[in-house]
Design a protein around this motif. Sequence first.
Motif, short mmCIF file in Angstrom:
data_model
loop_
_atom_site.label_atom_id
_atom_site.label_comp_id
_atom_site.label_asym_id
_atom_site.label_seq_id
_atom_site.Cartn_x
_atom_site.Cartn_y
_atom_site.Cartn_z
N GLU A 57 44.88 53.30 51.46
CA GLU A 57 43.81 52.71 52.24
C GLU A 57 42.53 52.74 51.40
N PHE A 58 41.68 51.71 51.57
CA PHE A 58 40.51 51.57 50.73
C PHE A 58 39.25 51.30 51.55
N ARG A 59 38.13 51.68 51.01
CA ARG A 59 36.85 51.34 51.61
C ARG A 59 36.67 49.82 51.63
N ASP A 60 35.82 49.35 52.53
CA ASP A 60 35.64 47.91 52.72
C ASP A 60 34.78 47.26 51.62
N GLU A 61 34.09 48.04 50.83
CA GLU A 61 33.16 47.47 49.86
C GLU A 61 33.91 46.64 48.80
N VAL A 62 33.33 45.49 48.48
CA VAL A 62 33.95 44.55 47.53
C VAL A 62 33.13 44.49 46.25
N PHE A 63 33.83 44.51 45.12
CA PHE A 63 33.20 44.41 43.80
C PHE A 63 33.77 43.16 43.12
N ASN A 64 33.04 42.09 43.19
CA ASN A 64 33.48 40.80 42.65
C ASN A 64 33.26 40.79 41.14
N ILE A 65 34.33 40.51 40.38
CA ILE A 65 34.18 40.56 38.91
C ILE A 65 33.19 39.52 38.41
N MET A 66 32.92 38.48 39.19
CA MET A 66 31.93 37.48 38.77
C MET A 66 30.53 38.10 38.69
N ASP A 67 30.32 39.12 39.50
CA ASP A 67 29.01 39.79 39.48
C ASP A 67 28.86 40.69 38.26
N TYR A 68 29.91 40.86 37.52
CA TYR A 68 29.88 41.73 36.33
C TYR A 68 30.09 40.93 35.04
N GLY A 94 35.53 53.95 45.78
CA GLY A 94 36.66 53.06 45.96
C GLY A 94 36.31 51.80 46.71
N GLY A 95 37.30 50.91 46.80
CA GLY A 95 37.11 49.63 47.47
C GLY A 95 37.98 48.57 46.82
N LYS A 96 37.55 47.33 46.93
CA LYS A 96 38.32 46.20 46.41
C LYS A 96 37.60 45.56 45.23
N VAL A 97 38.31 45.46 44.10
CA VAL A 97 37.81 44.69 42.97
C VAL A 97 38.38 43.30 43.11
N LEU A 98 37.53 42.34 43.39
CA LEU A 98 37.96 40.99 43.75
C LEU A 98 37.97 40.07 42.53
N VAL A 99 39.11 39.37 42.38
CA VAL A 99 39.24 38.35 41.34
C VAL A 99 39.37 37.01 42.05
N PRO A 100 38.28 36.19 42.10
CA PRO A 100 38.33 34.91 42.82
C PRO A 100 39.24 33.91 42.11
N ALA A 101 39.50 32.79 42.76
CA ALA A 101 40.28 31.72 42.16
C ALA A 101 39.66 31.32 40.83
N GLY A 102 40.50 31.06 39.85
CA GLY A 102 40.05 30.73 38.51
C GLY A 102 41.00 31.31 37.48
N VAL A 103 40.66 31.08 36.22
CA VAL A 103 41.47 31.59 35.11
C VAL A 103 40.63 32.57 34.31
N HIS A 110 42.78 48.95 33.10
CA HIS A 110 43.09 50.33 33.45
C HIS A 110 42.53 50.63 34.84
N LEU A 111 43.44 50.86 35.79
CA LEU A 111 43.04 51.13 37.16
C LEU A 111 42.61 52.58 37.34
N LYS A 112 41.78 52.81 38.34
CA LYS A 112 41.33 54.16 38.67
C LYS A 112 41.57 54.44 40.15
N SER A 113 41.52 55.70 40.52
CA SER A 113 41.80 56.11 41.89
C SER A 113 40.93 55.35 42.89
N ASN A 114 41.56 55.01 44.00
CA ASN A 114 40.89 54.37 45.14
C ASN A 114 40.45 52.94 44.87
N VAL A 115 41.05 52.31 43.87
CA VAL A 115 40.71 50.93 43.53
C VAL A 115 41.87 50.00 43.90
N ASN A 116 41.55 48.94 44.62
CA ASN A 116 42.49 47.87 44.93
C ASN A 116 42.09 46.64 44.13
#
Length: 480
Positions: A57-68, A94-103, A110-116
């Motif tokens: 289970e993960f926290r609701d916070e989203v980390f969009n890779i586009m923001d990085y 923890g939370g969700k690392v989001l990869v939006p549509a695209g290439v 390398h994944l870390k604890s509590n990361v989706n």
Amino acid sequence: MKDILKLVLGLLLGLVIISCKNQNEPVASDTETSAEVNFDDPWKQADEIVKNIKVPEFRDEVFNIMDYGATADGSKSSDEAFKKAIEACANAGGGKVLVPAGVYLTGPIHLKSNVNLHLEEGAEVKFSTDQKDYLPVVHTSYEGMEFMNYSPLIYAYKQKNIAVTGKGTFNGQADNDNWWPWSGKDVYGYKDGDVKQHDAHNLPRLSDMVEKGTPVEERVFGEGHQFRPTFFEPFECENVLIQGVTFVNAPFWVMHPIKSNNVRVKDVSVISHGPNNDGCNPEYSKNVHITGCLFDTGDDCIAIKSGRDNDGRRVGITSENIVVENCTMKDGHGGVVMGSEISGGVRNVYIRNNTMNSPNLDRAIRIKTNTRRGGTIENIFVKDLEVGQVKEAVLKINTRYAIYANQEGEFMPVIRNILLENVEVENGGEYGVLIIGREESPVKNVKLKNVTIKNVEVPLKIEHAEDIQFVNTTINGKEY
């Protein structure tokens, strides 16, 4: 008085000899068929295993890779964006690392604890074709032997509560120009004179280190060597979820949970026809649930492992409590396989409600080992299996498996308690049931119940097996 002392000493010496002898002999459970195995209803245990696997289970916070700083058109690497997003997510709890549509192009993730790590539908992650991007070396494994090598494409080391989810695609970009030629096979781009994994500085050197017991941290390979990395490898991880994604073009094994506990693989598609492109290989792992998946592979669809030779005996972890259900197997060397890297043993495997069908699927259920591997393989239950077509055998058990030379040793395998129930096979290939046991250690307690096999060349070939039972079983129309 001297005679009495001699008698006492003699008795004590005898007891010591008997004690030492007993310590060197296999215990009864290693040499006798377990009387406690219930062939009538083993599936309650399967239900308990599935029920008790903890889904992350993960926290609701989203980390969009586009923001990085990610680039979604594949024009340049988003490697740093993946790293920064995962780091920020982990640091925040923890939370969700989001990869939006695209290439997206990237090096290893390398994944870390509590990361989706979540791929939206339409997202494709393409991994670098530059082998140097997978350095520095990490603690990983190759065909049941631990060592330091190129990083897996997606890697998690000693992490908890991790996931890879979504409806996107991971593309390993392995092909006849990248990774695959190292297999040494012409069909995968190898050319005479090229370096390959079987050269002396590769597999023979690693095998020698394993034989000698060289510490893992001293088994350093990577650059200058030709060992292909796995695609997704959670190593010594707890609570792992892989759901919904698709894997294509893998360098080597696709999903390899090793020394991990509580693993769920759900609704995943593996479409990858390269060398050693096994779909999912749980190794030294416990409490694994593989469900609703599609496997269309260049090697075994699912292969349960527990280490090769001395490494498997050194680690000493049995792969157990594994449930495979509601899956579709197409091309592959085997549907569900145990071995050949099996020295730590396998037990309590439940395979139910699966479909296997392809002219390029060699076997449905397979167990493979030899006297270098050894291992105890027990309590393998198969139910409600529908097979359209296989090439070689519906059930194959082989204790003389030998793809490499010098596969005879001093570690006699033990195989017992195998059930096939409610199995329908339209085209059984060369053999219905093929069992090759050992005179010193026969395969024991195999039961076929409500099994129908059609269109097979040789119904049965059985060597060195005991307690083979047929209940309401027909092969080519003949009841056994």
